[in-house]
Design a protein around this motif. Sequence first.
Motif, PDB file in Angstrom:
ATOM      1  N   THR A   1     120.645  30.265  20.652  1.00  0.00           N
ATOM      2  CA  THR A   1     119.202  30.547  20.608  1.00  0.00           C
ATOM      3  C   THR A   1     118.419  29.297  20.217  1.00  0.00           C
ATOM      4  OG1 THR A   1     119.642  32.849  19.998  1.00  0.00           O
ATOM      5  CG2 THR A   1     117.417  32.006  19.591  1.00  0.00           C
ATOM      6  N   ASN A   2     118.936  28.541  19.240  1.00  0.00           N
ATOM      7  CA  ASN A   2     118.272  27.295  18.841  1.00  0.00           C
ATOM      8  C   ASN A   2     118.186  26.333  20.023  1.00  0.00           C
ATOM      9  OD1 ASN A   2     120.056  27.404  15.694  1.00  0.00           O
ATOM     10  ND2 ASN A   2     118.029  28.209  16.172  1.00  0.00           N
ATOM     11  N   ILE A   3     119.280  26.194  20.753  1.00  0.00           N
ATOM     12  CA  ILE A   3     119.329  25.266  21.888  1.00  0.00           C
ATOM     13  C   ILE A   3     118.340  25.689  22.968  1.00  0.00           C
ATOM     14  CG2 ILE A   3     120.803  24.416  23.763  1.00  0.00           C
ATOM     15  CD1 ILE A   3     123.146  24.531  21.813  1.00  0.00           C
ATOM     16  N   GLU A   4     118.274  26.984  23.237  1.00  0.00           N
ATOM     17  CA  GLU A   4     117.348  27.474  24.264  1.00  0.00           C
ATOM     18  C   GLU A   4     115.894  27.218  23.867  1.00  0.00           C
ATOM     19  OE1 GLU A   4     118.485  31.525  24.565  1.00  0.00           O
ATOM     20  OE2 GLU A   4     120.231  31.140  25.841  1.00  0.00           O
ATOM     21  N   GLU A   5     115.573  27.407  22.588  1.00  0.00           N
ATOM     22  CA  GLU A   5     114.204  27.169  22.131  1.00  0.00           C
ATOM     23  C   GLU A   5     113.850  25.686  22.162  1.00  0.00           C
ATOM     24  OE1 GLU A   5     111.801  29.429  21.446  1.00  0.00           O
ATOM     25  OE2 GLU A   5     113.294  30.773  22.296  1.00  0.00           O
ATOM     26  N   ILE A   6     114.844  24.823  21.897  1.00  0.00           N
ATOM     27  CA  ILE A   6     114.601  23.386  22.014  1.00  0.00           C
ATOM     28  C   ILE A   6     114.318  23.018  23.468  1.00  0.00           C
ATOM     29  CG2 ILE A   6     115.701  21.118  21.814  1.00  0.00           C
ATOM     30  CD1 ILE A   6     117.184  22.202  19.347  1.00  0.00           C
ATOM     31  N   TRP A   7     115.068  23.596  24.382  1.00  0.00           N
ATOM     32  CA  TRP A   7     114.823  23.351  25.813  1.00  0.00           C
ATOM     33  C   TRP A   7     113.405  23.789  26.208  1.00  0.00           C
ATOM     34  CZ3 TRP A   7     116.638  21.094  30.120  1.00  0.00           C
ATOM     35  CH2 TRP A   7     117.909  20.530  30.077  1.00  0.00           C
ATOM     36  N   LYS A   8     113.004  24.947  25.742  1.00  0.00           N
ATOM     37  CA  LYS A   8     111.661  25.446  26.075  1.00  0.00           C
ATOM     38  C   LYS A   8     110.585  24.540  25.510  1.00  0.00           C
ATOM     39  CE  LYS A   8     108.536  29.358  25.251  1.00  0.00           C
ATOM     40  NZ  LYS A   8     108.405  30.745  24.746  1.00  0.00           N
ATOM     41  N   SER A   9     110.709  24.178  24.232  1.00  0.00           N
ATOM     42  CA  SER A   9     109.687  23.369  23.575  1.00  0.00           C
ATOM     43  C   SER A   9     109.543  22.001  24.241  1.00  0.00           C
ATOM     44  CB  SER A   9     110.034  23.198  22.096  1.00  0.00           C
ATOM     45  OG  SER A   9     109.131  22.326  21.464  1.00  0.00           O
ATOM     46  N   MET A  10     110.661  21.318  24.477  1.00  0.00           N
ATOM     47  CA  MET A  10     110.595  19.975  25.049  1.00  0.00           C
ATOM     48  C   MET A  10     110.172  20.000  26.515  1.00  0.00           C
ATOM     49  SD  MET A  10     113.817  18.017  23.228  1.00  0.00           S
ATOM     50  CE  MET A  10     113.276  16.418  23.875  1.00  0.00           C
ATOM     51  N   THR A  11     110.551  21.053  27.250  1.00  0.00           N
ATOM     52  CA  THR A  11     110.139  21.171  28.651  1.00  0.00           C
ATOM     53  C   THR A  11     108.634  21.368  28.763  1.00  0.00           C
ATOM     54  OG1 THR A  11     112.287  22.124  29.251  1.00  0.00           O
ATOM     55  CG2 THR A  11     110.467  22.474  30.782  1.00  0.00           C
ATOM     56  N   LEU A  12     108.082  22.274  27.954  1.00  0.00           N
ATOM     57  CA  LEU A  12     106.638  22.514  27.984  1.00  0.00           C
ATOM     58  C   LEU A  12     105.868  21.293  27.489  1.00  0.00           C
ATOM     59  CD1 LEU A  12     106.419  26.200  26.689  1.00  0.00           C
ATOM     60  CD2 LEU A  12     106.270  25.376  29.045  1.00  0.00           C
ATOM     61  N   SER A  13     106.428  20.601  26.517  1.00  0.00           N
ATOM     62  CA  SER A  13     105.772  19.391  26.013  1.00  0.00           C
ATOM     63  C   SER A  13     105.691  18.323  27.103  1.00  0.00           C
ATOM     64  CB  SER A  13     106.531  18.855  24.800  1.00  0.00           C
ATOM     65  OG  SER A  13     105.979  17.640  24.345  1.00  0.00           O
ATOM     66  N   ARG A  14     106.773  18.169  27.856  1.00  0.00           N
ATOM     67  CA  ARG A  14     106.772  17.183  28.939  1.00  0.00           C
ATOM     68  C   ARG A  14     105.805  17.597  30.051  1.00  0.00           C
ATOM     69  NH1 ARG A  14     106.671  12.097  30.057  1.00  0.00           N
ATOM     70  NH2 ARG A  14     107.172  11.695  32.244  1.00  0.00           N
ATOM     71  N   LEU A  15     105.737  18.886  30.370  1.00  0.00           N
ATOM     72  CA  LEU A  15     104.807  19.366  31.394  1.00  0.00           C
ATOM     73  C   LEU A  15     103.368  19.089  30.996  1.00  0.00           C
ATOM     74  CD1 LEU A  15     104.203  20.917  34.005  1.00  0.00           C
ATOM     75  CD2 LEU A  15     104.311  23.036  32.688  1.00  0.00           C
ATOM     76  N   GLN A  16     103.040  19.346  29.730  1.00  0.00           N
ATOM     77  CA  GLN A  16     101.685  19.082  29.242  1.00  0.00           C
ATOM     78  C   GLN A  16     101.345  17.601  29.361  1.00  0.00           C
ATOM     79  OE1 GLN A  16     100.763  20.749  25.360  1.00  0.00           O
ATOM     80  NE2 GLN A  16      99.392  19.060  24.898  1.00  0.00           N
ATOM     81  N   LYS A  17     102.295  16.742  29.063  1.00  0.00           N
ATOM     82  CA  LYS A  17     102.056  15.295  29.142  1.00  0.00           C
ATOM     83  C   LYS A  17     101.852  14.854  30.585  1.00  0.00           C
ATOM     84  CE  LYS A  17     103.972  10.845  27.688  1.00  0.00           C
ATOM     85  NZ  LYS A  17     105.090  10.155  26.979  1.00  0.00           N
ATOM     86  N   VAL A  18     102.653  15.375  31.519  1.00  0.00           N
ATOM     87  CA  VAL A  18     102.522  14.984  32.924  1.00  0.00           C
ATOM     88  C   VAL A  18     101.187  15.452  33.490  1.00  0.00           C
ATOM     89  CG1 VAL A  18     103.491  15.273  35.238  1.00  0.00           C
ATOM     90  CG2 VAL A  18     105.016  14.949  33.300  1.00  0.00           C
ATOM     91  N   LEU A  19     100.760  16.664  33.117  1.00  0.00           N
ATOM     92  CA  LEU A  19      99.472  17.180  33.604  1.00  0.00           C
ATOM     93  C   LEU A  19      98.291  16.484  32.936  1.00  0.00           C
ATOM     94  CD1 LEU A  19     100.164  21.033  33.765  1.00  0.00           C
ATOM     95  CD2 LEU A  19     100.054  19.420  35.671  1.00  0.00           C
ATOM     96  N   GLY A  20      98.523  15.810  31.820  1.00  0.00           N
ATOM     97  CA  GLY A  20      97.437  15.120  31.130  1.00  0.00           C
ATOM     98  C   GLY A  20      96.487  16.056  30.432  1.00  0.00           C
ATOM     99  N   LEU A  21      96.992  17.198  29.944  1.00  0.00           N
ATOM    100  CA  LEU A  21      96.137  18.191  29.287  1.00  0.00           C
ATOM    101  C   LEU A  21      96.320  18.140  27.778  1.00  0.00           C
ATOM    102  CD1 LEU A  21      96.802  21.253  31.643  1.00  0.00           C
ATOM    103  CD2 LEU A  21      94.911  19.620  31.754  1.00  0.00           C
ATOM    104  N   ASP A  22      95.251  18.476  27.050  1.00  0.00           N
ATOM    105  CA  ASP A  22      95.335  18.560  25.593  1.00  0.00           C
ATOM    106  C   ASP A  22      96.131  19.777  25.158  1.00  0.00           C
ATOM    107  OD1 ASP A  22      93.803  16.265  25.347  1.00  0.00           O
ATOM    108  OD2 ASP A  22      91.917  17.384  25.326  1.00  0.00           O
ATOM    109  N   SER A  23      96.128  20.804  25.995  1.00  0.00           N
ATOM    110  CA  SER A  23      96.854  22.031  25.680  1.00  0.00           C
ATOM    111  C   SER A  23      97.177  22.748  26.987  1.00  0.00           C
ATOM    112  CB  SER A  23      96.022  22.930  24.764  1.00  0.00           C
ATOM    113  OG  SER A  23      96.623  24.199  24.619  1.00  0.00           O
ATOM    114  N   LEU A  24      98.276  23.512  26.982  1.00  0.00           N
ATOM    115  CA  LEU A  24      98.643  24.314  28.155  1.00  0.00           C
ATOM    116  C   LEU A  24      98.031  25.711  28.101  1.00  0.00           C
ATOM    117  CD1 LEU A  24     102.448  23.479  28.589  1.00  0.00           C
ATOM    118  CD2 LEU A  24     100.567  22.718  30.037  1.00  0.00           C
ATOM    119  N   ASP A  25      97.338  26.020  27.016  1.00  0.00           N
ATOM    120  CA  ASP A  25      96.864  27.386  26.805  1.00  0.00           C
ATOM    121  C   ASP A  25      95.987  27.906  27.934  1.00  0.00           C
ATOM    122  OD1 ASP A  25      98.233  27.454  24.479  1.00  0.00           O
ATOM    123  OD2 ASP A  25      96.520  27.105  23.168  1.00  0.00           O
TER     124      ASP A  25
END
Length: 529
Positions: free
Chosen positions: A180-204
């Motif tokens: 579960t820890n590993i899966e949550e790390i994958w989710k957090s880092m994946t969404l963080s990278r997506l936000q950076k590529v899109l150039g958004l302050d937030s994905l909300d």
Amino acid sequence: MEPRLVGPGPYRATRLWNEIIELFRAGMPLRKHRCRFKSYERCFKASEAVDCLHELLGSNQNFGPEVTRSQTVKLLKKFLKNHVIEDIKGRWGKEDFQDDGHLYRFPPSSPLKPYPKKPSCGKEVIKFPDWNELNVGASQEHVLVKSVTMNSEMWYKRHSIAIGEVPACKLVFRRELTQTNIEEIWKSMTLSRLQKVLGLDSLDEVLDTKIVNSKHIVQNVYNVNKQGIVTLEDKSKELPHWILSAMKCLANWPSCSDLKQPTYSGFERDVFKTIVDYFGQMKEPLLTFHFFDVFVSVLGLLQKHSKAVEALQITCLLLPPENRKRLQLLVRMMARISCNKDLPLLSESVRTRNLMVQAFSRCILCSKDEMDLDELLAAKLVSFLMDNYQEILSVPSALKSSIEEHIVHLQRVQIKYTGADTDATFSPPSLCHQTSTDEFEYQRATGSQEPLAALLEEIAMNKEISVKDKKKQLKQFQKSYPEVYSVRFPTPETEALLFPEKTKQKTPILMWALKKPFQPFHRTRSFRM
């Protein structure tokens, strides 16, 4: 009014709709027309509107030359329904616009759509394992400190940083990560990278992160075959065998291994219609309703090819595995059919590539509440998918490597030295070692300072931040944790080593001329004739 690129961000579809209306009103020629012995000022023919809007969309970088005339007619029907235009008698509200000679005009003001107010879903905070907390019922282990033999080179390296004091080494012991820890790390880092590529302050505003399933990301990354196609654990979610056979038949035409080709004319069209009917009856598109906004937002990056590919790579990892597999198989079939010159024409009036886009766009991307630009946006995305499907539908190797390295880093036991820029790694000890009461109290007192020392070292050695930001962070750290800071920087000279002074070169100008006050010009002998 010049068209502008509408980049990623919230409400991109609404912003595009409003921009097209403004461009169409500004660019559509208006003149006097006669109809049934009457003259009408400032109006236009339906066919003229199609010509103008089709040219406008084709030259607009948000849509491009892939827009067809039939798609333009459909958009004008929606214009008539939403009172962007009206007929010369003031009628509107129905989608009965045709590419003919009927006369239309603009109302006094074409309504622009307001930006919808989405319910705030709040930022989801991913909880990572707390290394300082022990599991309930677990006994505390005292880790034996290992002695390390230091040669002169290693001692000098540490001495040059700590100015004469070699700090004691301690093991930082970390618990084993659960799945579960590993899966949550994958989710957090994946969404963080997506936000950076899109150039958004937030994905909300473009994605509710709570609906992102971390298990789906991990399955899409690791459960794949040699061709990179997702393998499903639940075989009941696989495509029916007869659909797979039909798709293979057209994708590998004329060599079909699963089917014996009938001899009658038009067989390939019947197979194609069967595939279109199957995907057309799906209740939800392959990219799902939940991810519509984020995929539309990615369309704003198509001018930056590499960023668009990476953003789509990451976003497609968020899909349910069965959706990702169907998308992989479908888009691969579409791309192969479009390039297959041996395959007979599947339509007499539409080119094969355009037919693929028109037939499958809606089953790949559409919104739950029908929007006016759904078809154009879906066509744009599907065209880009077909051209780059091998890259987009593969696992992003850079993201995978960075997450795996981060997980390995979290799982290992490390020896940390105050002021060190490297660490040594040992396998965890299998047995506990009994220590004295004084040694236990010492380790408990100093153990809490080691993570802070590691954080301070990371700030000090970070070369990616500016000197100004580094000084600011160091000052804030010194104010909060003066004891830890004094160990790393015992004197001002040790802190100054992080910021070597730059030698300033004097500008080669006549400095004496700047020091003298301004004097009027005097003629000399050299100027006389």
